[in-house]
Enzyme design. Structure first.
Site, PDB file in Angstrom:
ATOM      1  N   TYR A 148       0.955  -1.277   0.073  1.00  0.00           N
ATOM      2  CA  TYR A 148      -0.054  -0.141   0.042  1.00  0.00           C
ATOM      3  C   TYR A 148       0.728   1.144  -0.011  1.00  0.00           C
ATOM      4  CZ  TYR A 148       1.152   0.405   4.946  1.00  0.00           C
ATOM      5  OH  TYR A 148       1.823   0.758   6.144  1.00  0.00           O
ATOM      6  N   PHE A 193       2.105   9.578   3.650  1.00  0.00           N
ATOM      7  CA  PHE A 193       2.500   9.688   4.953  1.00  0.00           C
ATOM      8  C   PHE A 193       3.306   8.147   5.431  1.00  0.00           C
ATOM      9  CE2 PHE A 193      -1.985   9.098   4.782  1.00  0.00           C
ATOM     10  CZ  PHE A 193      -2.129   7.844   5.265  1.00  0.00           C
ATOM     11  N   ASP A 194       2.939   7.102   4.401  1.00  0.00           N
ATOM     12  CA  ASP A 194       3.396   5.802   4.470  1.00  0.00           C
ATOM     13  C   ASP A 194       3.368   4.997   3.293  1.00  0.00           C
ATOM     14  OD1 ASP A 194       4.461   3.495   5.960  1.00  0.00           O
ATOM     15  OD2 ASP A 194       2.181   2.904   6.953  1.00  0.00           O
ATOM     16  N   ILE A 250      -7.465   0.236  10.605  1.00  0.00           N
ATOM     17  CA  ILE A 250      -8.833   1.053  10.522  1.00  0.00           C
ATOM     18  C   ILE A 250     -10.054   0.415  10.088  1.00  0.00           C
ATOM     19  CG2 ILE A 250      -7.409   3.286  10.874  1.00  0.00           C
ATOM     20  CD1 ILE A 250      -7.759   3.540   7.854  1.00  0.00           C
ATOM     21  N   TYR A 276      -9.022   7.906  11.332  1.00  0.00           N
ATOM     22  CA  TYR A 276      -8.321   8.256  12.660  1.00  0.00           C
ATOM     23  C   TYR A 276      -9.243   9.367  13.455  1.00  0.00           C
ATOM     24  CZ  TYR A 276      -4.424   5.420  11.835  1.00  0.00           C
ATOM     25  OH  TYR A 276      -3.345   4.344  11.774  1.00  0.00           O
ATOM     26  N   PHE A 301      -5.611   5.611   0.098  1.00  0.00           N
ATOM     27  CA  PHE A 301      -4.711   4.408   0.090  1.00  0.00           C
ATOM     28  C   PHE A 301      -4.829   3.757  -1.338  1.00  0.00           C
ATOM     29  CE2 PHE A 301      -5.193   5.070   4.565  1.00  0.00           C
ATOM     30  CZ  PHE A 301      -3.767   4.862   4.977  1.00  0.00           C
TER      31      PHE A 301
END
Length: 631
Positions: free
Chosen positions: A74, A84-85, A104, A130, A147
C-alpha cells in the site's frame, strides 16, 4: 517521514480503541454488497462514505473474509497528495488479520471487496480512519485519507465449528469442490504440537473412517471441511482436543496435559467415498476406482460385472468373471442376486470398482445358504468386490414409437403379475408403475391405440393399488383407485379396493359410499358384500372405543370433582338441574347406563362446559351406531 510508521495497525488513541471494540462486538458496518467495477471506475462502498476506484482487475471470483490473514502492499497519502506511509518504500508487504480490528475500519471494509492481485484506490473519510484525533505527527485530525492497495494474497482462516473451538488456516488449497462425509475413509498426514512446540503425535499416512475419527475430535471436524490435497493448520481448543482430563502417553505418542490447546498440521491426501445406499447403514459401498460418465443402471438393466463374494473371515463363497471366465451377466432387480447387491449396483457407473458391505437383512438372512464355493452361515454380513464392466439399459419411452410403448407396457404389466403372485409386492408395484409411465401420454396414439392404452392404465393402476393394500400403504392405494374411477366411474374393483383403503384410513362414511355404489352396479358381488360386513363391524368397534375413551374422561373428571372443596355446593345446584335434564334426554336415546352413572359425579361449574361438550360427542356417536345397527 518516520520510517517506523506502521500505518494500518491500530494505535493507542481513542479512535483506534473504538475500532477494535467494534470489531470484537461485531458492530462493524461492512458493505452489504461487493460493487462490480470497471478499471478506472469509482463507487461508494456501504453507507459511511468509503469510496473505491479500481486500478487493476484481480483474478478469480473469491474475496477474503473476516479472520483471513491478508498480505498487501500500500501507499497512504492525504488528499493534498502528501505521502505519510508506504510498504513499497520499506520493501516489505504488510500482513494482518482481516475484520479483527487490527487496522482502521476503512481497510477492513474495503479489502473485503478485493480479489487476489487486484489494485484499488480507497478514499477513506475520518470516521473510518483516525477521526477527530488523527495520528500525529503525520495525520492531522479529521483527515480524509487515500490508500492505493494491492491485495497480494491471503490465507483463509475459518472458525469451522462456529464456537471458537477450531480455527482452520488453509496453507495449500485442495482440488475440486467435494468434501468427505461420515462414512468415507480418509487418508491423512498430520503433526500435532503443544503451544510450546512439543510434538505429541505424528503420522506420515494414516487411514480412518471420518465418523469414527482418529487422535482427537478435531480431525473429524476438520476433514469434513477439506478438499483432496488441501493442507491446513488447525488451532484446536481443549473441547475438541482432550479437554480437562488431557491424555496419557501411549507408545510413541507423548502425553497431552489437561486443558491443552493444540496446533495440528493436517493434509488430506485422499479419500474413498463410502455411500450409505439404504440410509440405515445396512448397505455400504466404498468406491475404490471412480467410474466413467454419469449414467447408472436402473431396474431391468442388463449388467456385466466381475465380482468376488466373501465372508467376514475372508472365505470366498462366490467368484464370477475372473480367471479368464466371461463376465457375470444378469438383469438388475430381477431377483437374480441378493437384494443388497442389486441396490448397490444401481449406484455404480461403467468402469467403477467398489467394495460393498451388506448386512444379513439384505443378504442371505437368517438361513444358511449354499453358494458356489462355500456355505454362507445364517445371519452373515457379506462383502463383495465388484467391477462394473458394462451395462445396457432398457429403451426409454421417448425413444419408442406408439406401438413399442404399448408392447413395453404390456410386458411390464405381465412382469408385475409374476412378482405379485410370488408375494414380492414392492417389485410388482415398480413394474406396474413403469408400465403406466410408458402410456401416460397418449396424444400421438390413434383411436385403437388409445383404447388399448386405457385398458392397460386401468389394469396397471388397479393391480398397483392391490400391491399398496398388501404393503399397508392405504393412502397410495386410494389415489390409484381414484385414478381408475376418473377414467371408469363404474369400475367395481376400483370401488371395492378404494373402500378397503378408506376403512383402514378410518374414512368410514366414504368407504360405505363406495361399497353401496359397487353393490348397485354388481349386487351379487361376494367380495363387496363381505367388505360391507367388515365395514359394519369396524363401525361398531370404532363407536365402542369412542365410548370407552369418553367414559375414561368422565371418570377422570369425577375424581377431580371429588377433590374439589365443598364450598362450591351452591353453584353446583344449578348445574345439576341442567345435567338431570340431559340425563332424561339421553335415557330416551338409549345411552349406556355406565356412561350415565358418571353424570352424578360431574357437578363442578368449572368443568361443566367441557363435560357437556364431551357428552354431546358421545351422544352423537351413539346415535350413529344405532343408525348403522338398524341398517
Amino acid at each position: 517521514m518516520d520510517d517506523d510508521f506502521e500505518f494500518p495497525t491500530a494505535g493507542n488513541n481513542e479512535m483506534d480503541m473504538d475500532n477494535e471494540m467494534d470489531a470484537v462486538n461485531g458492530d462493524m458496518d461492512f458493505p452489504e454488497t461487493n460493487p462490480i467495477l470497471k478499471v478506472g471506475e469509482e463507487k461508494e462502498i456501504g453507507k459511511n462514505g468509503l469510496k473505491k476506484k479500481l486500478l487493476k482487475e484481480g483474478e478469480g471470483w473469491e474475496n477474503p473474509n473476516s479472520g483471513d490473514e491478508v498480505e498487501v502492499h500500500y501507499v497512504g497519502t492525504l488528499l493534498d497528495g502528501t505521502q505519510f506511509d508506504s510498504s513499497i518504500d520499506r520493501g516489505t508487504p504488510f500482513n494482518f488479520k482481516l475484520g479483527q480490528g487490527h487496522v482502521i475500519k476503512g481497510w477492513d471494509e474495503g479489502i473485503k471487496t478485493m480479489k487476489k492481485g487486484e489494485k484499488a484506490l480507497f478514499t477513506i473519510p475520518p470516521e473510518l480512519a483516525y477521526g477527530e484525533s488523527g495520528s500525529p505527527p503525520s495525520i492531522p485530525p479529521n483527515s480524509t485519507l487515500q490508500f492505493e492497495v494491492e491485495l497480494l494474497s491471503w490465507i483463509s482462516v475459518k472458525d469451522i465449528c462456529k464456537d471458537g473451538g477450531i480455527f482452520k488456516k488453509v496453507l495449500v488449497e485442495g482440488e475440486g469442490w467435494q468434501n468427505p462425509k461420515d462414512f468415507d475413509e480418509v487418508l491423512v498426514k498430520y503433526e500435532a504440537r503443544l503451544e510450546d512446540g512439543t510434538i505429541v503425535s505424528k503420522a506420515d499416512e494414516v487411514e480412518f473412517t471420518v465418523k469414527e475419527g482418529h487422535f482427537c475430535p478435531a480431525l473429524t471436524k476438520a476433514v469434513k471441511t477439506m478438499k483432496k490435497g488441501e493442507k491446513v493448520l488447525l488451532t484446536v481448543n481443549p473441547q475438541y482436543g482432550f479437554g480437562e482430563k488431557g491424555r496419557s502417553a501411549s507408545g510413541d505418542e507423548l502425553a497431552v496435559p489437561p486443558n491443552a490447546t493444540l496446533q495440528i498440521d493436517l493434509e488430506l491426501v485422499s479419500w474413498k467415498t463410502v455411500s450409505d445406499i439404504n440410509n440405515d447403514g445396512k448397505i455400504l459401498k466404498k468406491i475404490i476406482k471412480e467410474g466413467e460418465g454419469y449414467e447408472r443402471p436402473t431396474d431391468g438393466t442388463t449388467v456385466q460385472v466381475k465380482l468376488i463374494g466373501k465372508l467376514h473371515d475372508g472365505t470366498v463363497f462366490v467368484k464370477k468373471g475372473h480367471d479368464d471366465e466371461p463376465p457375470f451377466e444378469f438383469m438388475v432387480d430381477e431377483d437374480q442376486v441378493i437384494e443388497g447387491l442389486d441396490r448397490a449396483l444401481k449406484t455404480m457407473k461403467k468402469g467403477e470398482v467398489a467394495h460393498i458391505i451388506i448386512q444379513p437383512e439384505f443378504a442371505f438372512g437368517q438361513s444358511e445358504y449354499q453358494q458356489e464355493l462355500a456355505v454362507v452361515p445364517s445371519n452373515s454380513v457379506v462383502y463383495y468386490e465388484v467391477e462394473m464392466l458394462s451395462f445396457e439399459k432398457e429403451k426409454d419411452s421417448w425413444d419408442m414409437n406408439t406401438e413399442e410403448k404399448i408392447t413395453a407396457a404390456g410386458k411390464k404389466k405381465e412382469e408385475g403379475n409374476v412378482w405379485f403372485r410370488a408375494g414380492k409386492y414392492e417389485r410388482a408395484a415398480k413394474r406396474y408403475e413403469k408400465a403406466a409411465r410408458f402410456i401416460e401420454y397418449d396424444a400421438t396414439f390413434n383411436d385403437e391405440e388409445k383404447e388399448q392404452a386405457k385398458l392397460l392404465k386401468l389394469s396397471c393402476n388397479l393391480n398397483n393399488a392391490a400391491c399398496k393394500l398388501k404393503q399397508k400403504n392405504y393412502k397410495e392405494a386410494e389415489k390409484l383407485c381414484t385414478k381408475v374411477l376418473e377414467i371408469d366411474g363404474s369400475n367395481v374393483k376400483a370401488l371395492y379396493r378404494r373402500a378397503q383403503a378408506y376403512i383402514n384410513l378410518v374414512e368410514l362414511e366414504l368407504a360405505e359410499k363406495d361399497i353401496k355404489k359397487a353393490l348397485e352396479i354388481d349386487p351379487d358381488n361376494r367380495d363387496v358384500k363381505l367388505e360391507y360386513k367388515v365395514l359394519k363391524d369396524k363401525v361398531k368397534e370404532y363407536n365402542r372405543k369412542e365410548a370407552q375413551f369418553y367414559g375414561s374422561i368422565f371418570a377422570k373428571m369425577s375424581k377431580t370433582e371429588q377433590a374439589r372443596s365443598a364450598g362450591t355446593a351452591a353453584k353446583r345446584g344449578a348445574a345439576s338441574m341442567a345435567i338431570d335434564r340431559l340425563r332424561r334426554l339421553i335415557l330416551g336415546g338409549g345411552l349406556a347406563e355406565k356412561a350415565l352413572q358418571t353424570v352424578d359425579l360431574v357437578r363442578s361449574e368449572r368443568i361443566y362446559i367441557l363435560w357437556l361438550m364431551s357428552l354431546l360427542i358421545v351422544l352423537v356417536a351413539v346415535v350413529v351406531s344405532v343408525l348403522y345397527m338398524k341398517k
